[in-house]
Design an enzyme around this catalytic site. Structure first.
Site, mmCIF file in Angstrom:
data_model
loop_
_atom_site.group_PDB
_atom_site.id
_atom_site.type_symbol
_atom_site.label_atom_id
_atom_site.label_comp_id
_atom_site.label_asym_id
_atom_site.label_seq_id
_atom_site.Cartn_x
_atom_site.Cartn_y
_atom_site.Cartn_z
ATOM 1 N N HIS A 262 11.716 6.787 10.231
ATOM 2 C CA HIS A 262 12.631 5.649 10.765
ATOM 3 C C HIS A 262 13.148 6.218 12.273
ATOM 4 O O HIS A 262 13.198 5.591 13.114
ATOM 5 C CB HIS A 262 13.721 5.307 9.764
ATOM 6 N N LYS B 124 23.254 10.660 3.572
ATOM 7 C CA LYS B 124 23.582 9.870 2.397
ATOM 8 C C LYS B 124 24.862 10.059 1.882
ATOM 9 O O LYS B 124 25.458 11.173 2.181
ATOM 10 C CB LYS B 124 22.675 10.085 1.023
ATOM 11 N N ASP C 214 12.100 12.110 4.593
ATOM 12 C CA ASP C 214 12.413 10.712 4.161
ATOM 13 C C ASP C 214 13.034 9.655 5.188
ATOM 14 O O ASP C 214 12.494 8.301 5.257
ATOM 15 C CB ASP C 214 13.738 10.653 3.042
ATOM 16 N N LYS D 159 12.588 -4.611 11.392
ATOM 17 C CA LYS D 159 14.138 -5.020 11.215
ATOM 18 C C LYS D 159 14.324 -5.819 12.750
ATOM 19 O O LYS D 159 13.868 -5.510 13.754
ATOM 20 C CB LYS D 159 15.353 -3.793 11.282
ATOM 21 N N GLU E 9 24.371 6.276 5.669
ATOM 22 C CA GLU E 9 24.200 5.423 4.430
ATOM 23 C C GLU E 9 25.168 5.828 3.417
ATOM 24 O O GLU E 9 25.680 6.850 3.393
ATOM 25 C CB GLU E 9 22.875 5.764 3.640
ATOM 26 N N ARG F 252 0.210 -0.391 -14.548
ATOM 27 C CA ARG F 252 -0.612 0.192 -15.882
ATOM 28 C C ARG F 252 -0.027 -0.468 -17.131
ATOM 29 O O ARG F 252 -0.756 -0.694 -18.086
ATOM 30 C CB ARG F 252 -0.313 1.655 -16.036
ATOM 31 N N HIS G 49 9.714 0.427 7.585
ATOM 32 C CA HIS G 49 10.236 -1.112 7.448
ATOM 33 C C HIS G 49 11.360 -0.902 8.646
ATOM 34 O O HIS G 49 11.643 -2.276 8.978
ATOM 35 C CB HIS G 49 10.805 -1.199 5.945
HETATM 36 C C1 BG6 Z 1 14.046 4.251 2.988
HETATM 37 C C2 BG6 Z 1 14.327 5.700 2.538
HETATM 38 O O1 BG6 Z 1 12.692 4.320 3.716
HETATM 39 O O2 BG6 Z 1 14.885 3.764 3.823
HETATM 40 C C3 BG6 Z 1 15.633 5.524 1.560
HETATM 41 O O3 BG6 Z 1 13.204 6.137 1.526
HETATM 42 C C4 BG6 Z 1 16.745 4.929 2.640
HETATM 43 O O4 BG6 Z 1 16.154 6.702 1.324
HETATM 44 C C5 BG6 Z 1 16.367 3.442 3.025
HETATM 45 O O5 BG6 Z 1 17.983 4.542 1.721
HETATM 46 C C6 BG6 Z 1 17.118 3.035 4.075
HETATM 47 O O6 BG6 Z 1 16.758 1.657 4.475
HETATM 48 P P1 BG6 Z 1 18.010 0.553 4.997
HETATM 49 O O7 BG6 Z 1 16.953 -0.652 5.260
HETATM 50 O O8 BG6 Z 1 18.659 0.259 3.827
HETATM 51 O O9 BG6 Z 1 18.568 1.100 5.950
#
Ligand code: BG6
Length: 491
Positions: free
Chosen positions: A241, A340, A236, A183, A217, A50, A179
């Site tokens: 994942h 986390k 999340d 990996k 993490e 925007r 994502h």
């Molecule tokens: C994301 C989450 O999808 O994956 C984040 O929203 C998380 O909260 C992240 O930190 C972790 O991804 P990676 O690749 O760093 O393990």
């Protein structure tokens, strides 16, 4: 279109181009693919947001993002300039249908040209943006749309998004990103299982005792408080994942390495997950929230301070014990754990085998440790198989556990591509194998929802844990009640 040289011609439009995902992941990933020679000279990137910027202003922002997120050794001034020249900026209000005519005018490559619309924005905008793209005639046969997770907040919102996006694009041109599937080591899991004859015959309840999936993490919410406080660790991380990892471990061998064959098998696993009830939520899950503590010796604030809401009940840590109700896995729990502000950044899958059925060596019972296969997803990607071996030397049979270790860094030298690099190029190629299909997303929500409901019914707050610890003690209690322990890093 793929050129004989192996590079591709396409236009990629990033909605939300000034946001964190775009600058931290997408722009660097595209730069790396450009440096690797995969972008044809006429490939273009349209950054859409925007705010009003000129091309040059946004190119400066992109250069800054590269400086920050690409290792200095991989940045080449000439290459950066060539890449920056591909970027064009368009100021556009994504919710305003009239603005899309300007986008349509900019995308002047004709109907044959591959166009990728990457929606790096909150999911509540997905439906409207796709409808606006369709109204402007931009859902052409070679157009694809990429949706970032999370797809919705619950089953109903995910279904609404899937329906709205599905009105504008056919399913095979909708790429829902998780994502983790991009990996390297996650794909290696498929190679491990289906390119080796060794594992499949023992990959079942007769030999496997249980499976642990951990994504730990060290980071906190990192400036994403607004999003995270609405989501929490279950939405999340677990909904996408960790469940995807569970699927890759538990699925039956697909009959072909094709998008639908693989996704059909994953879907069957999601559908076979035993639904949790209000009662089993109390015994099969633990949720926690970090308090102030220290990670790597550095003091960090608690979650509530970070999000500036002392009453927040959002979980930053979750354990779920999942059961896959199939002949292969009946009675084999899958313990999913993520959090986390834990002491290590460590993502791994642990397949714990059963003890030997009969021990012939006298006096070693207390030294016996059942075999364990550890698939390290990050960091230090690799696989280790923990086995019992004889301690060398005379003096009787003494046994000790030792790992057979395959380190990818030692075996395969060279830079490892980021997940986004692979996934972006898969979108351009039109290969949806590593993306979540609508039915997978909805099945995952179907399993996650009763957990959310159970927590709400319990009405208690997440259990506190100190930042830098392995979560609340209840997380240890949950697995120890079953006579098992969490895998400790013993490399
Ligand atoms: C994301 C989450 O999808 O994956 C984040 O929203 C998380 O909260 C992240 O930190 C972790 O991804 P990676 O690749 O760093 O393990």
């Amino acid at each position: 279109m793929r050129h004989p040289s192996g590079s591709f011609s396409f236009d990629l439009v990033i909605f939300g181009a000034t946001g964190d995902l775009s600058l931290r992941k997408l722009i660097p990933a595209l730069y790396q693919r450009d440096a690797a020679g995969q972008l044809e000279s006429d490939a273009r990137i349209f950054a859409v947001a925007r705010a009003s910027h000129s091309d040059d202003e946004f190119r400066a922002i992109a250069r800054g993002a590269l400086q920050e997120h690409v290792p200095a050794a991989e940045l080449n001034a000439e290459q950066v300039e060539r890449f920056a020249a591909r970027i064009h900026y368009l100021s556009l209000d994504a919710s305003h249908a009239g603005d899309y005519q300007r986008l349509a005018a900019a995308l002047d490559g004709g109907p044959e040209r591959i166009v990728v619309f990457y929606l790096a924005m909150a999911p509540r905008f997905f439906g409207a943006v796709c409808q606006n793209l369709a109204a402007a005639g931009l859902n052409r046969p070679e157009a694809r749309v990429v949706l970032e997770k999370p797809i919705g907040q619950d089953l109903a919102s995910a279904q609404a998004i899937n329906r709205a996006v599905g009105h504008a694009f056919p399913e095979e041109r909708i790429f829902r990103i998780d994502h983790y599937l991009g990996k390297e080591t996650v794909q290696n899991l498929m190679a491990l299982r289906f390119a080796n004859a060794l594992f499949e015959p023992i990959w079942h309840r007769g030999v496997v005792d249980h499976v642990q999936v951990t994504v730990a993490e060290k980071i906190g919410v990192e400036g994403r408080a607004g999003y995270y406080d609405q989501a929490g660790a279950l939405r999340d991380m677990i909904q996408n994942h960790l469940l995807q990892l569970l699927c890759l471990v538990a699925m039956e061998p697909p009959n072909a390495f094709s998008a639908d064959a693989v996704r059909d098998e994953k879907l069957k696993v999601l559908q076979a997950l035993r639904p949790l009830t209000e009662r089993s939520v109390a015994t099969h899950t633990v949720r926690g929230q970090y308090r102030a503590g220290a990670v790597d010796g550095v003091a960090v604030p608690g979650y509530a301070e970070e999000v500036e809401d002392h009453a927040t009940t959002t979980e930053t840590f979750v354990v779920v014990k999942a059961d896959v109700e199939t002949w292969r896995w009946a009675g084999v729990p899958f313990y999913l754990r993520t959090g986390k502000r834990l002491p290590q950044r460590r993502s791994e899958i642990v397949v714990q085998f059963r003890p030997v059925p009969h021990l012939i060596f006298p006096g070693v019972a207390s030294e016996m440790v059942p075999n364990r296969l550890v698939i390290r997803l990050q960091p230090d990607e690799g696989i280790s198989l923990h086995m019992m071996t004889k301690v060398p030397g005379p003096g009787g049979m003494r046994l000790r556990q030792a790992p057979l270790n395959l380190s990818f860094a030692d075996t395969f030298r060279g830079r490892q591509a980021d997940a986004y690099e692979r996934l972006l190029m898969d979108v351009v190629r039109g290969n949806p194998m590593l993306f979540m299909r609508n039915d997978e997303v909805e099945s995952a929500w179907r399993w996650v929802e009763p957990i959310l409901a159970g927590w709400q019914a319990q009405g208690d707050a997440p259990k506190p844990y100190t930042a830098g610890s392995w979560g609340p003690s209840a997380a240890i209690g949950l697995i120890e009640r079953d006579g098992r322990t969490w895998h400790e890093d013993m490399r």
